[in-house]
Motif scaffolding. Structure first.
Motif, short mmCIF file in Angstrom:
data_model
loop_
_atom_site.label_atom_id
_atom_site.label_comp_id
_atom_site.label_asym_id
_atom_site.label_seq_id
_atom_site.Cartn_x
_atom_site.Cartn_y
_atom_site.Cartn_z
N LEU A 1 0.82 -1.21 0.00
CA LEU A 1 0.00 0.00 0.00
C LEU A 1 0.86 1.26 0.00
O LEU A 1 0.52 2.26 -0.63
N ARG A 2 1.99 1.21 0.70
CA ARG A 2 2.89 2.38 0.71
C ARG A 2 3.49 2.62 -0.68
O ARG A 2 3.67 3.75 -1.10
N ILE A 3 3.83 1.53 -1.38
CA ILE A 3 4.35 1.68 -2.74
C ILE A 3 3.29 2.34 -3.63
O ILE A 3 3.59 3.26 -4.42
N LEU A 4 2.05 1.90 -3.50
CA LEU A 4 0.98 2.49 -4.31
C LEU A 4 0.82 3.97 -4.01
O LEU A 4 0.64 4.79 -4.92
N ARG A 5 0.92 4.33 -2.73
CA ARG A 5 0.74 5.74 -2.37
C ARG A 5 1.91 6.59 -2.86
O ARG A 5 1.71 7.65 -3.43
N ARG A 6 3.13 6.11 -2.64
CA ARG A 6 4.30 6.90 -3.03
C ARG A 6 4.40 7.06 -4.54
O ARG A 6 4.83 8.09 -5.04
N SER A 7 4.02 6.03 -5.27
CA SER A 7 4.09 6.13 -6.73
C SER A 7 3.08 7.12 -7.29
O SER A 7 3.19 7.53 -8.44
N GLN A 8 2.11 7.51 -6.46
CA GLN A 8 1.15 8.53 -6.88
C GLN A 8 1.54 9.92 -6.38
O GLN A 8 0.75 10.85 -6.40
N GLY A 9 2.80 10.02 -5.88
CA GLY A 9 3.31 11.30 -5.44
C GLY A 9 2.81 11.74 -4.09
O GLY A 9 2.90 12.93 -3.74
N GLY B 1 2.61 11.38 0.29
CA GLY B 1 3.54 11.16 1.39
C GLY B 1 3.39 9.78 2.01
O GLY B 1 2.80 8.88 1.41
N ASN B 2 3.91 9.64 3.20
CA ASN B 2 3.90 8.34 3.86
C ASN B 2 2.47 7.94 4.24
O ASN B 2 1.57 8.77 4.30
N LEU B 3 2.30 6.66 4.52
CA LEU B 3 0.98 6.12 4.86
C LEU B 3 1.05 5.46 6.22
O LEU B 3 1.95 4.67 6.49
N HIS B 4 0.11 5.80 7.08
CA HIS B 4 0.03 5.20 8.41
C HIS B 4 -1.26 4.40 8.52
O HIS B 4 -2.25 4.73 7.86
N PHE B 5 -1.22 3.38 9.35
CA PHE B 5 -2.35 2.45 9.39
C PHE B 5 -2.99 2.39 10.78
O PHE B 5 -2.31 2.56 11.80
N GLY C 1 11.83 3.73 2.23
CA GLY C 1 10.49 4.11 2.68
C GLY C 1 10.53 5.11 3.81
O GLY C 1 9.60 5.18 4.62
N LEU C 2 11.62 5.91 3.90
CA LEU C 2 11.69 6.93 4.94
C LEU C 2 10.59 7.97 4.72
O LEU C 2 10.28 8.34 3.58
N SER C 3 10.01 8.44 5.79
CA SER C 3 8.94 9.43 5.68
C SER C 3 9.52 10.78 5.26
O SER C 3 10.71 11.05 5.47
N PRO C 4 8.70 11.67 4.70
CA PRO C 4 9.18 13.02 4.33
C PRO C 4 9.77 13.75 5.52
O PRO C 4 10.73 14.52 5.37
#
Length: 405
Positions: free
Chosen positions: A211-219, A221-225, A331-334
């Motif tokens: 899911l993080r890959i999907l989010r980052r590839s769409q430009g 930021g990081n994703l929290h669950f 996968g470091l956060s911004p």
């Protein structure tokens, strides 16, 4: 004369890409379906004239109209698939490729996985068995944002905070183009034996990482669950049908994820000569983000954390090392990239040498080494500060070390 290839479900997510690829490679494609040139629905008896002379049939169609727990004799997906395969065998077709799933198991939580398993069993016991090749397909991504891929892309981009089940479950992504290439090889390569093949990444990744890959590839930021139990997720699925402006989630998809278990795919990929690409690279290229940007930013942050003012040469050394070791991107956060000193909170204890962040910091240290040799005059004051900081942060690091494992 171009070889004929019959495809069922050719208007679907995978079928449309397979049909296009087959035509590009010179096949005469015959599409079986309700909206195609050969009118046919799963369960129908195919016309012999449509099958005769075909090199292969690739069966992707699946009916969702059948009752989930219907008896085998009334399950149109089972009887319809066997009927089509036996008709193909009788017409002289030499290969029948059945599109199954990595969720195909007798104990699968979702009906789809259990039905695919039952179809495989019936095909193996049918008269068509000698011409049947099974393709167990993993989590397909890429191309049009539809099906499961479209749903996951929408959910991951929706918000930086996402309630989700099964975060530690392992998934095996595979790009749509790679699936099409694998199916076409199974349909046309006479050397492939009648058996089951797994089309999926050899190294599974966690669902959270996916899911993080999907989010980052769409430009984004990081994703929290927010981890939630399965019962709450199924209830939320029902709510999505009532609430506007959010994607509707089918409970079948949630159950499929909850029961996901990786399958060994290495031998299948080697037999089919498939070399699967990195999903982040593929998605970044498709969705417009430059894949090198996150890796370069992370390399810079790692070097700054170690007290270096990064030079082009150091960045180049470290970026190459991270890619070579499969650590890019970390996968470091911004926030960590902007404030590298915060990495002190996540640096694992020294004995965790296989930790991803620990390995990345080791590579960063090596990248600085040539310049360090020229300036070995580290002050005593700096050394005392470093040691004191390590001692004070030790408990917090032990607590947060799993974040970038």
């Amino acid at each position: 004369m171009a070889p004929r290839l019959i495809i069922t479900g050719s208007t679907g997510y995978i079928g449309a890409r397979l049909a296009a690829l087959a035509r590009e490679r010179g096949f005469d494609v015959v599409e079986f379906g309700r909206r195609s040139e050969a009118k046919w629905r799963i369960g129908d008896e195919p016309a012999a004239s449509d099958l005769e002379g075909a090199a292969a049939v690739v069966h992707l169609a699946h009916s969702w109209a059948t009752e989930p727990e219907a008896a085998e004799e009334s399950n149109i997906n089972i009887s319809g698939t066997v009927k089509l395969a036996e008709a193909a065998k009788a017409a002289g077709v030499s290969r029948f490729v059945f599109a199954s799933s990595t969720s195909s198991r007798p104990e699968a939580l979702n009906v789809y996985g259990r039905t695919k398993f039952r179809i495989e069993q019936h095909l193996a016991a049918s008269a068509a068995a000698p011409i049947v090749r099974i393709a167990r397909i993993g989590l397909v991504y890429g191309g049009p944002r539809t099906a499961m891929y479209g749903l996951m892309a929408k959910l991951s981009a929706l918000s930086p905070l996402l309630p989700m089940i099964g975060l530690s479950r392992k998934v095996q992504p595979i790009h749509l183009d790679e699936v099409a290439a694998g199916l076409l090889t199974l349909a046309t390569d006479e050397s492939q034996p009648p058996r089951a093949f797994v089309l999926a990444q050899e190294r599974p990744i966690s669902f959270a990482a996916w899911l993080r890959i999907l989010r980052r590839s769409q430009g984004k930021g990081n994703l929290h669950f927010i981890p939630i139990p399965l019962t709450a997720a199924l209830l939320a699925c029902r709510m999505t049908k009532l609430l506007p402006l959010i994607p509707t989630v089918d409970p079948e998809r949630v159950l499929g994820l909850a029961g996901a278990t990786p399958m060994e795919s290495g031998e299948s990929l080697r037999l089919l000569k498939l070399h699967l690409a990195d999903p982040l690279v593929m998605l970044s290229a498709e969705l417009g983000q430059k894949s090198g940007e996150p890796s370069q930013s992370e390399a810079k942050a790692l070097l700054q954390y170690l007290g270096s003012a990064p030079t082009e040469m150091q960045l180049q050394r470290l970026s190459e090392g991270l890619r070579r070791e499969g650590l890019a991107p970390l996968g470091l956060s911004p926030a960590l990239i902007k404030h590298p000193r915060l990495l002190a909170l996540f640096e694992p204890p020294a004995n965790r040498t296989q930790h991803r962040l620990a390995r990345a910091l080791y590579l960063a240290d090596l990248a600085i080494e040539p310049e360090r040799q020229r300036d070995k005059k580290a002050g005593l004051f700096n050394a005392i500060l470093t040691i004191s900081g390590d001692v004070l942060l030790l408990p917090l690091r032990a607590l947060l070390a799993g974040r970038y494992r």
